[in-house]
Scaffold this active site. Structure first.
Site, PDB file in Angstrom:
ATOM      1  N   LYS A  47      -7.717  -3.061  13.366  1.00  0.00           N
ATOM      2  CA  LYS A  47      -6.429  -3.024  12.431  1.00  0.00           C
ATOM      3  C   LYS A  47      -5.257  -3.582  13.178  1.00  0.00           C
ATOM      4  CE  LYS A  47      -4.134  -1.007   8.818  1.00  0.00           C
ATOM      5  NZ  LYS A  47      -4.285   0.210   7.479  1.00  0.00           N
ATOM      6  N   GLU A  69      -7.244  12.498  -4.151  1.00  0.00           N
ATOM      7  CA  GLU A  69      -6.364  12.935  -5.056  1.00  0.00           C
ATOM      8  C   GLU A  69      -7.016  14.103  -5.823  1.00  0.00           C
ATOM      9  OE1 GLU A  69      -6.834   9.708  -4.688  1.00  0.00           O
ATOM     10  OE2 GLU A  69      -4.710   9.179  -3.697  1.00  0.00           O
ATOM     11  N   ARG A 124      -4.783   9.584 -10.931  1.00  0.00           N
ATOM     12  CA  ARG A 124      -6.204   9.863 -10.652  1.00  0.00           C
ATOM     13  C   ARG A 124      -6.669  10.965 -10.880  1.00  0.00           C
ATOM     14  NH1 ARG A 124      -9.165   5.984  -6.251  1.00  0.00           N
ATOM     15  NH2 ARG A 124      -8.628   4.470  -7.779  1.00  0.00           N
TER      16      ARG A 124
HETATM   17  C1  TPP Z   1      -5.942   6.015  -5.101  1.00  0.00           C
HETATM   18  C2  TPP Z   1      -4.961   5.772  -3.712  1.00  0.00           C
HETATM   19  N1  TPP Z   1      -4.647   6.520  -2.948  1.00  0.00           N
HETATM   20  C3  TPP Z   1      -3.924   6.206  -1.831  1.00  0.00           C
HETATM   21  C4  TPP Z   1      -3.532   4.942  -1.763  1.00  0.00           C
HETATM   22  C5  TPP Z   1      -2.595   4.213  -0.494  1.00  0.00           C
HETATM   23  N2  TPP Z   1      -3.390   3.616   0.510  1.00  0.00           N
HETATM   24  C6  TPP Z   1      -3.231   2.475   0.637  1.00  0.00           C
HETATM   25  S1  TPP Z   1      -4.262   1.742   1.700  1.00  0.00           S
HETATM   26  C7  TPP Z   1      -4.683   3.224   2.202  1.00  0.00           C
HETATM   27  C8  TPP Z   1      -5.482   3.083   3.446  1.00  0.00           C
HETATM   28  C9  TPP Z   1      -6.621   2.371   3.439  1.00  0.00           C
HETATM   29  O1  TPP Z   1      -7.570   2.661   4.292  1.00  0.00           O
HETATM   30  P1  TPP Z   1      -8.603   1.909   4.685  1.00  0.00           P
HETATM   31  O2  TPP Z   1      -9.445   1.874   3.318  1.00  0.00           O
HETATM   32  O3  TPP Z   1      -9.453   2.472   5.905  1.00  0.00           O
HETATM   33  O4  TPP Z   1      -8.346   0.285   4.884  1.00  0.00           O
HETATM   34  P2  TPP Z   1      -7.537  -0.442   5.876  1.00  0.00           P
HETATM   35  O5  TPP Z   1      -5.987  -0.179   5.611  1.00  0.00           O
HETATM   36  O6  TPP Z   1      -7.688   0.573   7.252  1.00  0.00           O
HETATM   37  O7  TPP Z   1      -7.868  -1.574   6.098  1.00  0.00           O
HETATM   38  C10 TPP Z   1      -4.039   4.301   1.439  1.00  0.00           C
HETATM   39  C11 TPP Z   1      -4.443   5.708   1.921  1.00  0.00           C
HETATM   40  C12 TPP Z   1      -4.053   4.014  -2.407  1.00  0.00           C
HETATM   41  N3  TPP Z   1      -3.898   2.588  -2.506  1.00  0.00           N
HETATM   42  N4  TPP Z   1      -4.933   4.334  -3.523  1.00  0.00           N
END
Ligand code: TPP
Ligand code: DXP
Ligand code: MG
Length: 587
Positions: free
Chosen positions: A245, A333, A361
């Site tokens: 990342k 969630e 959700r």
């Molecule tokens: C249902 C939901 N919960 C929380 C989030 C907040 N959120 C956005 S990106 C993220 C982390 C995603 O991590 P990953 O899938 O590993 O992707 P990366 O950012 O590492 O590419 C979170 C928790 C969201 N977008 N949707």
């Protein structure tokens, strides 16, 4: 010197390049993203991490005929730039500009609207089944991160896909971090796969996927070769890709949490451009974070829960100070809510902190597991109201409506930091019901917010300003705009208007409402949520039930989705800014 990116507007352009040129393009695409995000702000680390993967996907697959779905979509900046939006990328997340997430109305390359995580596998599978039924032979690719794949929805999609013959490729972009470090047993499993210490069967093979990887997601020739091979494999396939990342910007690689969405920074050095916090009111998030630590030190029954947002919600403070009593459960969630319910049955006092938009959700869990059993879970709904540049997928504007109809649930919205602290204090004293406390993204209004706790009587509103003819009833922090609107008036105009902070949407302060309806000629209600079913509706229902004929004007967000822009701009658009409010109140 002319850049390769200057000549690339669509995937057809990049398909003409050699693999060596693609490597150069990756470098240029990174620089392009960094330069614009440095000044316009937005999500950074995730897009930098998938630059090679993005190029390889559009190079190998015949997009947009082949359907590519980005999970969450915060990593899709490279995709946007390579699919016709390079020239408008500087408008990313700005009012009237392009969205920070893939959006179907924006481009035929954005095959599915995203923002909330873990939807990509189900959506891609749906498209793949549709293609099969229509006799089409295109490919369907879901790119999902290691934190997002651990969510229930993603598992549900994998479980179904594994018993189909759908032409589906799931690509796991594993950078071992979400916004905050990834958590849970699946994360440990993936680490074991990566380090070659995994003893058990491959989970994805066990689910009938053709599994390959892990491969280096920054090695363009390798990804291209593997994607070419996968194109020929039938049925559901799973490719495990390892990336970093923030790749390509030292600070973003080293401080991955901060550079998920870093705000403004110096594009050359990567240094953050930090705004001073001195003499500024605190963020509501920090008030929550400091207050829960303070309360938890006095009350050992208090537990903190966050589904994957410890930094954003500031539950991190409790995780650092009281690690055994604060849980990051990952993007889960539904689990977070029912976990809190389980704890409440055992006499614990769970503060379950969830962004308002993400609680959508877990709606059934709120009703079935918490409210129906009348369990005193304390929901802290962060990012309520308009959130700004994240836009339509993220505004917390539905909560008043979707929570107001649930029996047993107390619904409160603090107008400022002290009210937030006091309701948190009140809630942990022992309520007979669950409570939802919803507060906005960003700073409050008070410098002297760290005052001694005072309990708040449930179901009571207060008068903030007395006037003669009209009453304005507000809920939550939008109260500040009402005060500003009153300040914009002449003294004579302002003397006509009273302002009440009703505080509780449920139970309503009926005693106070009777006084209000018996006193004033007209009533205005104001909320930073959709009006069809929210606070204003509650007041209308009260007036109808009690045969009051007073004129009532309900102000809030109309029956439509609000897109992106700064919170101030969006408030103006929704006519909720002080100037518009002043005009409403005077006409
Ligand atoms: C249902 C939901 N919960 C929380 C989030 C907040 N959120 C956005 S990106 C993220 C982390 C995603 O991590 P990953 O899938 O590993 O992707 P990366 O950012 O590492 O590419 C979170 C928790 C969201 N977008 N949707
Ligand atoms: C993509 C996503 O869902 C998160 O990164 C979100 O943008 C965080 O919002 P805050 O910046 O309000 O924490
Ligand atoms: Mg990740």
């Amino acid at each position: 010197m002319s850049k390769i990116l200057d000549h690339i507007n669509f995937p057809t352009d990049l398909r003409r390049l050699s693999v060596e040129e693609l490597t150069q393009l990756a470098q240029e695409l990174r620089e392009f993203i960094i330069n614009i995000v440095a000044t316009k702000e937005g999500h950074l680390g995730a897009s930098l991490g998938v630059v090679e993967l993005t190029i390889a996907l559009h190079y190998v697959f015949n997009t947009p005929k082949d359907l590519l779905i980005w999970d969450v979509g915060h990593q899709a900046y490279g995709h946007k730039i390579l699919t016709g939006r390079k020239e408008v990328f500087h408008t990313n997340r700005q009012l009237g500009g392009i969205s920070g997430f893939p959006k179907r109305s924006e481009s035929e390359y954005d095959t599915f609207g995203v923002g909330h995580s873990s939807t990509s596998i189900s959506a891609a599978l749906g498209m793949a089944i549709a293609s099969q039924l229509k006799g089409e032979d295109n490919h369907h690719i879901a790119v999902i991160g290691d934190a997002s794949i651990a969510s229930g929805m993603a598992f549900e999609g994998l479980n179904h896909a594994g018993v189909t013959k759908a032409n589906l490729l799931v690509i796991l972009n594993d950078n071992a971090i979400g916004i905050d470090p990834s958590v849970g047993a699946l994360k440990q499993y993936l680490t074991n796969v990566k380090t070659g210490t995994q003893q058990q069967d491959n989970i994805f093979e066990a689910l009938n996927f053709d599994y390959s990887g892990p491969i280096d997601g920054h090695d363009l020739p390798k990804i291209i070769t593997e994607l070419e091979r996968l194109k020929t494999v039938k049925g559901p396939k799973f490719l495990h890709v390892i990336t970093t990342k923030g790749k390509g910007l030292k600070q973003a690689e080293e401080h991955q949490v901060k550079y998920h969405s870093p705000g403004k920074f110096n594009a050359v050095t990567g240094e953050l451009i930090i705004k001073s916090n001195l003499h500024q009111p605190p963020k509501f998030q920090d008030v929550f974070g400091y207050t829960i630590v303070e309360l938890a030190k006095q009350n050992e029954k208090i537990i903190g829960i966050t589904p994957a947002m410890p930094t954003g919600s500031s539950l991190k403070y409790m995780m650092d100070e009281l690690p055994k009593r604060a849980f990051d459960v990952g993007i889960a969630e539904q689990h977070a809510v029912t976990l809190a319910a389980g704890m409440a049955t055992q006499g614990l006092i769970p503060f379950c902190n969830i962004y308002s938009t993400f609680l959508q959700r877990a709606y059934d869990q709120v009703i079935h597991d918490v409210a129906l059993q009348n369990l005193p879970v304390i929901f802290c709904l962060d990012r309520a109201g308009l959130v700004g540049q994240d836009g339509a997928t993220h505004h917390g504007v539905f909560d008043l409506v979707y929570l107001r109809c649930i029996p047993n649930l107390i619904l409160f919205s603090p107008r400022n930091e002290i009210e937030l602290r006091n309701i948190m204090y009140t809630a942990q004293l022992g309520l007979q019901h669950p409570i939802a406390i919803r507060y906005p993204r960003g700073r409050g209004t008070l410098l002297n917010w760290e005052q001694d706790f005072k309990s708040i009587a449930i179901g009571t509103g207060i008068c903030l300003k007395k006037g003669a003819k009209k009453a304005v009833l507000s809920i939550g922090s939008i109260s500040e705009n009402v005060s500003k609107a009153l300040d914009l008036m002449t003294k004579k105009q302002s003397l006509e208007i009273s302002h009440y902070d009703m505080r509780f949407i449920k139970p309503l302060d009926e005693k106070l409402l009777h006084t209000i309806f018996e006193t004033y000629d007209s009533v205005f209600t104001i909320e930073d949520g959709v009006i069809n079913g929210g606070f204003g509706s509650a007041i209308l229902e009260f007036a109808a039930k009690n045969n009051y004929k007073t004129s009532i004007k309900v102000l809030g967000i109309d029956d439509d989705f609000v897109h992106h822009g700064t919170i101030q701009e969006l408030q103006q658009q929704c006519k909720l800014d002080p100037e518009h409010l002043k005009n409403w109140f005077l006409n």
